[in-house]
Design a protein around this motif. Structure first.
Motif, PDB file in Angstrom:
ATOM      1  N   CYS A  17      11.403 -48.809   2.703  1.00  0.00           N
ATOM      2  CA  CYS A  17      10.337 -48.291   3.554  1.00  0.00           C
ATOM      3  C   CYS A  17      10.907 -47.544   4.759  1.00  0.00           C
ATOM      4  N   VAL A  18       9.988 -46.952   5.514  1.00  0.00           N
ATOM      5  CA  VAL A  18      10.348 -46.291   6.760  1.00  0.00           C
ATOM      6  C   VAL A  18       9.828 -47.172   7.891  1.00  0.00           C
ATOM      7  N   ARG A  19      10.739 -47.797   8.618  1.00  0.00           N
ATOM      8  CA  ARG A  19      10.362 -48.709   9.698  1.00  0.00           C
ATOM      9  C   ARG A  19      10.237 -47.956  11.010  1.00  0.00           C
ATOM     10  N   MET A  20       9.254 -48.383  11.809  1.00  0.00           N
ATOM     11  CA  MET A  20       9.059 -47.800  13.135  1.00  0.00           C
ATOM     12  C   MET A  20       8.827 -48.904  14.159  1.00  0.00           C
ATOM     13  N   ARG A  21       9.031 -48.562  15.431  1.00  0.00           N
ATOM     14  CA  ARG A  21       8.636 -49.441  16.529  1.00  0.00           C
ATOM     15  C   ARG A  21       7.127 -49.672  16.472  1.00  0.00           C
ATOM     16  N   ASN A  22       6.669 -50.851  16.841  1.00  0.00           N
ATOM     17  CA  ASN A  22       5.241 -51.163  16.763  1.00  0.00           C
ATOM     18  C   ASN A  22       4.377 -50.217  17.595  1.00  0.00           C
ATOM     19  N   GLU A  23       4.797 -49.943  18.827  1.00  0.00           N
ATOM     20  CA  GLU A  23       4.028 -49.016  19.675  1.00  0.00           C
ATOM     21  C   GLU A  23       3.955 -47.637  19.010  1.00  0.00           C
ATOM     22  N   ASP A  24       5.063 -47.238  18.390  1.00  0.00           N
ATOM     23  CA  ASP A  24       5.130 -45.910  17.771  1.00  0.00           C
ATOM     24  C   ASP A  24       4.216 -45.801  16.550  1.00  0.00           C
ATOM     25  N   ILE A  25       4.220 -46.817  15.689  1.00  0.00           N
ATOM     26  CA  ILE A  25       3.387 -46.748  14.483  1.00  0.00           C
ATOM     27  C   ILE A  25       1.902 -46.793  14.855  1.00  0.00           C
ATOM     28  N   VAL A  26       1.569 -47.546  15.903  1.00  0.00           N
ATOM     29  CA  VAL A  26       0.164 -47.597  16.344  1.00  0.00           C
ATOM     30  C   VAL A  26      -0.271 -46.216  16.847  1.00  0.00           C
ATOM     31  N   GLU A  27       0.606 -45.558  17.609  1.00  0.00           N
ATOM     32  CA  GLU A  27       0.307 -44.209  18.112  1.00  0.00           C
ATOM     33  C   GLU A  27       0.234 -43.210  16.951  1.00  0.00           C
ATOM     34  N   LEU A  28       1.218 -43.280  16.058  1.00  0.00           N
ATOM     35  CA  LEU A  28       1.255 -42.362  14.912  1.00  0.00           C
ATOM     36  C   LEU A  28       0.006 -42.509  14.049  1.00  0.00           C
ATOM     37  N   THR A  52       6.674 -43.701  -5.902  1.00  0.00           N
ATOM     38  CA  THR A  52       6.672 -44.170  -4.507  1.00  0.00           C
ATOM     39  C   THR A  52       5.534 -45.145  -4.248  1.00  0.00           C
ATOM     40  N   TYR A  53       4.339 -44.815  -4.755  1.00  0.00           N
ATOM     41  CA  TYR A  53       3.170 -45.653  -4.504  1.00  0.00           C
ATOM     42  C   TYR A  53       3.325 -47.018  -5.181  1.00  0.00           C
ATOM     43  N   GLN A  54       3.737 -47.004  -6.448  1.00  0.00           N
ATOM     44  CA  GLN A  54       3.931 -48.262  -7.183  1.00  0.00           C
ATOM     45  C   GLN A  54       5.076 -49.093  -6.612  1.00  0.00           C
ATOM     46  N   ARG A  55       6.006 -48.446  -5.923  1.00  0.00           N
ATOM     47  CA  ARG A  55       7.134 -49.155  -5.293  1.00  0.00           C
ATOM     48  C   ARG A  55       6.758 -49.692  -3.906  1.00  0.00           C
ATOM     49  N   TYR A  56       5.519 -49.452  -3.492  1.00  0.00           N
ATOM     50  CA  TYR A  56       5.047 -49.928  -2.181  1.00  0.00           C
ATOM     51  C   TYR A  56       5.924 -49.424  -1.040  1.00  0.00           C
ATOM     52  N   ILE A  57       6.139 -48.110  -1.032  1.00  0.00           N
ATOM     53  CA  ILE A  57       6.901 -47.498   0.060  1.00  0.00           C
ATOM     54  C   ILE A  57       5.922 -47.136   1.182  1.00  0.00           C
ATOM     55  N   TYR A  58       6.148 -47.734   2.340  1.00  0.00           N
ATOM     56  CA  TYR A  58       5.271 -47.510   3.489  1.00  0.00           C
ATOM     57  C   TYR A  58       6.053 -46.965   4.673  1.00  0.00           C
ATOM     58  N   ILE A  59       5.296 -46.433   5.619  1.00  0.00           N
ATOM     59  CA  ILE A  59       5.749 -46.312   7.005  1.00  0.00           C
ATOM     60  C   ILE A  59       5.078 -47.484   7.706  1.00  0.00           C
ATOM     61  N   HIS A  60       5.844 -48.338   8.362  1.00  0.00           N
ATOM     62  CA  HIS A  60       5.244 -49.539   8.953  1.00  0.00           C
ATOM     63  C   HIS A  60       6.012 -49.997  10.186  1.00  0.00           C
ATOM     64  N   GLY A  61       5.367 -50.870  10.956  1.00  0.00           N
ATOM     65  CA  GLY A  61       5.994 -51.443  12.141  1.00  0.00           C
ATOM     66  C   GLY A  61       6.961 -52.548  11.760  1.00  0.00           C
ATOM     67  N   THR A  62       7.944 -52.771  12.624  1.00  0.00           N
ATOM     68  CA  THR A  62       9.000 -53.757  12.377  1.00  0.00           C
ATOM     69  C   THR A  62       9.279 -54.502  13.694  1.00  0.00           C
ATOM     70  N   PRO A  63       9.884 -55.696  13.637  1.00  0.00           N
ATOM     71  CA  PRO A  63      10.163 -56.401  14.894  1.00  0.00           C
ATOM     72  C   PRO A  63      10.991 -55.568  15.879  1.00  0.00           C
ATOM     73  N   ASP A  64      10.713 -55.745  17.156  1.00  0.00           N
ATOM     74  CA  ASP A  64      11.411 -54.970  18.187  1.00  0.00           C
ATOM     75  C   ASP A  64      12.906 -55.266  18.228  1.00  0.00           C
ATOM     76  N   THR A  65      13.293 -56.383  17.626  1.00  0.00           N
ATOM     77  CA  THR A  65      14.717 -56.728  17.565  1.00  0.00           C
ATOM     78  C   THR A  65      15.468 -55.876  16.546  1.00  0.00           C
ATOM     79  N   GLU A  66      14.736 -55.230  15.632  1.00  0.00           N
ATOM     80  CA  GLU A  66      15.381 -54.409  14.601  1.00  0.00           C
ATOM     81  C   GLU A  66      15.756 -53.056  15.189  1.00  0.00           C
ATOM     82  N   PRO A  67      17.023 -52.632  14.986  1.00  0.00           N
ATOM     83  CA  PRO A  67      17.416 -51.334  15.561  1.00  0.00           C
ATOM     84  C   PRO A  67      16.747 -50.159  14.864  1.00  0.00           C
ATOM     85  N   MET A  68      16.497 -49.117  15.637  1.00  0.00           N
ATOM     86  CA  MET A  68      16.014 -47.847  15.089  1.00  0.00           C
ATOM     87  C   MET A  68      17.198 -46.893  15.016  1.00  0.00           C
ATOM     88  N   GLY A  69      17.068 -45.838  14.217  1.00  0.00           N
ATOM     89  CA  GLY A  69      18.122 -44.840  14.127  1.00  0.00           C
ATOM     90  C   GLY A  69      19.268 -45.286  13.229  1.00  0.00           C
TER      91      GLY A  69
END
Length: 171
Positions: free
Chosen positions: A145-156, A121-138
């Motif tokens: 990677c695991v994409r999150m809303r920018n506000e959410d990743i900052v809070e997390l 996982t580490y060598q594959r650069y798998i992150y939890i990270h923020g993504t553009p607000d235009t990208e759908p969640m769910g």
């Protein structure tokens, strides 16, 4: 990297639900919508899949960056994402705001390699990270990677520490 668990929090990412839940002392305290891999579940290098199993947060990156900051190779470029920048680079997989770089703990599953090759996982650069607000969640749309809303990743980001347990489960 400190490996002693100095926190009673843990993260659970549920692929079927497309959620990331923060538990404290086994109680759910926060829950966010996420977007995991379009290609589904898997741990092999170049599969574009999201790995399952036991992980830890290996590195927290971007603590002082403004929200929507653009990262390339885990370094902030000084750009802030907006629609115009997105239109200039439609092919880019945007890494925004914060990065939680994951490391697998299960040898041959999400750490090191197995008969099929690298599954780390580490060598594959798998992150939890923020993504553009235009990208759908769910909806599974990422390259692994695991994409999150920018506000959410900052809070997390403020809720977690390096070395914290992250479990990625199918459902």
């Amino acid at each position: 990297m400190n490996h002693h668990q100095n926190s009673d929090k843990q993260l659970i990412i549920n692929i079927a639900e497309q959620t990331l839940t923060v538990y404290q002392q086994q109680k759910e305290i926060l829950k966010y919508p996420v977007s995991t891999a379009k290609n589904g579940i898997g741990s092999q290098e170049d599969s574009g899949c999201t790995p399952l199993g036991q992980h830890v947060i290996a590195k927290k990156i971007g603590s002082d960056s403004p929200i929507s900051s653009v990262f390339v190779g885990r370094v902030p470029t000084g750009e802030r994402y907006d629609a115009a920048l997105g239109e200039l680079h439609p092919e880019r997989d945007w890494i925004l705001s914060r990065i939680l770089w994951l490391s697998g703990l299960e040898e041959g599953v999400n750490k090191g390699s197995n008969a099929q090759g690298v599954c780390d996982t580490y060598q594959r650069y798998i992150y939890i990270h923020g993504t553009p607000d235009t990208e759908p969640m769910g909806v599974p749309l990422s390259h692994g990677c695991v994409r999150m809303r920018n506000e959410d990743i900052v809070e997390l980001f403020e809720q977690v520490e390096e070395g914290m347990s992250v479990t990625i489960m199918a459902g």
